[in-house]
Design a protein around this motif. Structure first.
Motif, PDB file in Angstrom:
ATOM      1  N   ALA A   1       7.133   3.394   7.640  1.00  0.00           N
ATOM      2  CA  ALA A   1       8.732   3.047   7.673  1.00  0.00           C
ATOM      3  C   ALA A   1       9.364   2.724   6.469  1.00  0.00           C
ATOM      4  N   PHE A   2       8.622   1.446   5.869  1.00  0.00           N
ATOM      5  CA  PHE A   2       9.259   0.975   4.583  1.00  0.00           C
ATOM      6  C   PHE A   2       9.212   1.765   3.527  1.00  0.00           C
ATOM      7  N   GLY A   3       8.187   2.625   3.315  1.00  0.00           N
ATOM      8  CA  GLY A   3       8.088   3.592   2.030  1.00  0.00           C
ATOM      9  C   GLY A   3       7.806   2.697   0.879  1.00  0.00           C
ATOM     10  N   PRO A   4       8.107   3.250  -0.315  1.00  0.00           N
ATOM     11  CA  PRO A   4       7.543   2.709  -1.648  1.00  0.00           C
ATOM     12  C   PRO A   4       8.354   1.571  -1.893  1.00  0.00           C
ATOM     13  N   PRO A   5       8.049   0.617  -2.754  1.00  0.00           N
ATOM     14  CA  PRO A   5       8.975  -0.516  -3.057  1.00  0.00           C
ATOM     15  C   PRO A   5       9.649  -0.005  -4.286  1.00  0.00           C
TER      16      PRO A   5
ATOM     17  N   PRO B   1      -0.231 -11.067   9.012  1.00  0.00           N
ATOM     18  CA  PRO B   1       0.316 -10.734   7.681  1.00  0.00           C
ATOM     19  C   PRO B   1       0.163  -9.354   7.136  1.00  0.00           C
ATOM     20  N   PRO B   2       0.694  -8.812   6.234  1.00  0.00           N
ATOM     21  CA  PRO B   2       0.638  -7.271   6.084  1.00  0.00           C
ATOM     22  C   PRO B   2      -0.727  -7.046   5.811  1.00  0.00           C
ATOM     23  N   ARG B   3      -1.059  -5.758   6.272  1.00  0.00           N
ATOM     24  CA  ARG B   3      -2.554  -5.324   6.504  1.00  0.00           C
ATOM     25  C   ARG B   3      -2.411  -3.741   5.883  1.00  0.00           C
ATOM     26  N   GLY B   4      -1.433  -3.266   5.755  1.00  0.00           N
ATOM     27  CA  GLY B   4      -1.352  -1.682   5.605  1.00  0.00           C
ATOM     28  C   GLY B   4      -0.948  -1.423   4.151  1.00  0.00           C
TER      29      GLY B   4
ATOM     30  N   LEU C   1       1.564  -3.700   1.717  1.00  0.00           N
ATOM     31  CA  LEU C   1       1.070  -4.386   0.444  1.00  0.00           C
ATOM     32  C   LEU C   1       1.583  -4.083  -0.544  1.00  0.00           C
ATOM     33  N   ALA C   2       2.090  -2.675  -0.828  1.00  0.00           N
ATOM     34  CA  ALA C   2       2.787  -2.316  -2.050  1.00  0.00           C
ATOM     35  C   ALA C   2       3.807  -3.266  -2.284  1.00  0.00           C
ATOM     36  N   TRP C   3       4.536  -3.400  -1.111  1.00  0.00           N
ATOM     37  CA  TRP C   3       5.733  -4.196  -1.357  1.00  0.00           C
ATOM     38  C   TRP C   3       5.433  -5.654  -1.871  1.00  0.00           C
ATOM     39  N   VAL C   4       4.341  -6.302  -1.082  1.00  0.00           N
ATOM     40  CA  VAL C   4       3.807  -7.685  -1.700  1.00  0.00           C
ATOM     41  C   VAL C   4       3.480  -7.536  -3.213  1.00  0.00           C
ATOM     42  N   ASP C   5       3.025  -6.513  -3.468  1.00  0.00           N
ATOM     43  CA  ASP C   5       2.486  -6.366  -4.942  1.00  0.00           C
ATOM     44  C   ASP C   5       3.583  -6.437  -6.013  1.00  0.00           C
TER      45      ASP C   5
END
Length: 247
Positions: free
Chosen positions: A82-86, A125-128, A132-136
């Motif tokens: 649901a968050f989609g791309p950062p 923590p984020p696993r998907g 993880l793209a948002w973390v990056d």
């Protein structure tokens, strides 16, 4: 290595396991999760139960377990997709504060568009791939700050946690205003008058001074009180990050 992945992690990353021979299935993880997200967007998180999802897809609830292992796993899959791309930062990529603010604002926009996200349980923590793209992207914003890895991750945790909490608070306040049919300015005015009448300056001197200041009687004009509060709080956090970087 891929064969050793837990089934739920393989589904989260859409890593196929087992044989792919035969006719493609009409139902797969993406179809299930995207439909669940549509239900949550329309009816909130209570609208995305497994029975309601099965009815929407025209299948039996038991058949969904071939694509999602449990209701908890479904929520994890929904929260990731649901968050989609950062956000993508405009060059020259040398202003950590502007990039981190853009990162937070992009999360805020997702949360305001999908209020149910703030109600998802946090199970780790984020696993998907999407989260993880948002973390990056967040790490890219603070890459050149000189902060150590733990401080960088801590900064992202604080900022994203603030976004989630601010959205949840805004939702609950709005629900309170709607419940009694009172618009926010009038609601704040009533609140200020009631507290002024109740608070004893000898017991709560600073709170009494606040309510006597007229802040709630004539709140500052704004077209987006929720957004104004969010931006103010975010700037406080970014000021704190700036101190940590300088130190």
């Amino acid at each position: 290595m891929i064969a050793d992945l837990p089934d739920d992690l393989a589904r989260l990353w859409r890593v196929p396991k087992g044989s792919r021979l035969g006719r493609p299935a009409a139902l797969d993880v993406d179809v299930v999760v995207r439909t669940a997200i549509e239900l949550a967007d329309r009816d909130g998180l209570p609208g995305a139960t497994l029975p309601k999802l099965a009815a929407e897809l025209g299948v039996t609830p038991m058949s969904l377990y071939r694509h999602v292992g449990s209701k908890d796993e479904l929520l994890t899959l929904m929260g990731d997709l649901a968050f989609g791309p950062p956000p993508e930062y405009p060059p020259p990529h040398n202003d950590w504060r502007a990039m981190l603010r853009q990162w937070a604002h992009a999360q805020w926009a997702v949360h305001r568009r999908r209020p149910w996200l703030a109600h998802l349980p946090i199970s780790g923590p984020p696993r998907g791939p999407h989260l993880l793209a948002w973390v990056d992207a967040g790490l890219r914003a603070v890459r050149d700050t000189g902060l150590d890895p733990a401080a960088k991750l801590g900064t992202l945790t604080v900022v994203s946690g603030y976004v989630r909490h601010a959205d949840l608070l805004a939702q609950q306040l709005a629900e309170g205003w709607l419940a009694d049919g009172t618009a926010q300015p009038r609601h704040e005015q009533t609140y200020g008058r009631q507290m002024s009448a109740l608070i004893d300056p000898n017991r709560f001197p600073d709170a009494a001074a606040l309510f006597a200041s007229g802040l709630f009687e004539s709140p500052p004009p704004t077209t987006d009180p929720t957004g104004d509060d969010f931006h103010f709080g975010l700037d406080l956090i970014l000021d704190g990050v700036a101190v940590a970087i300088a130190r």
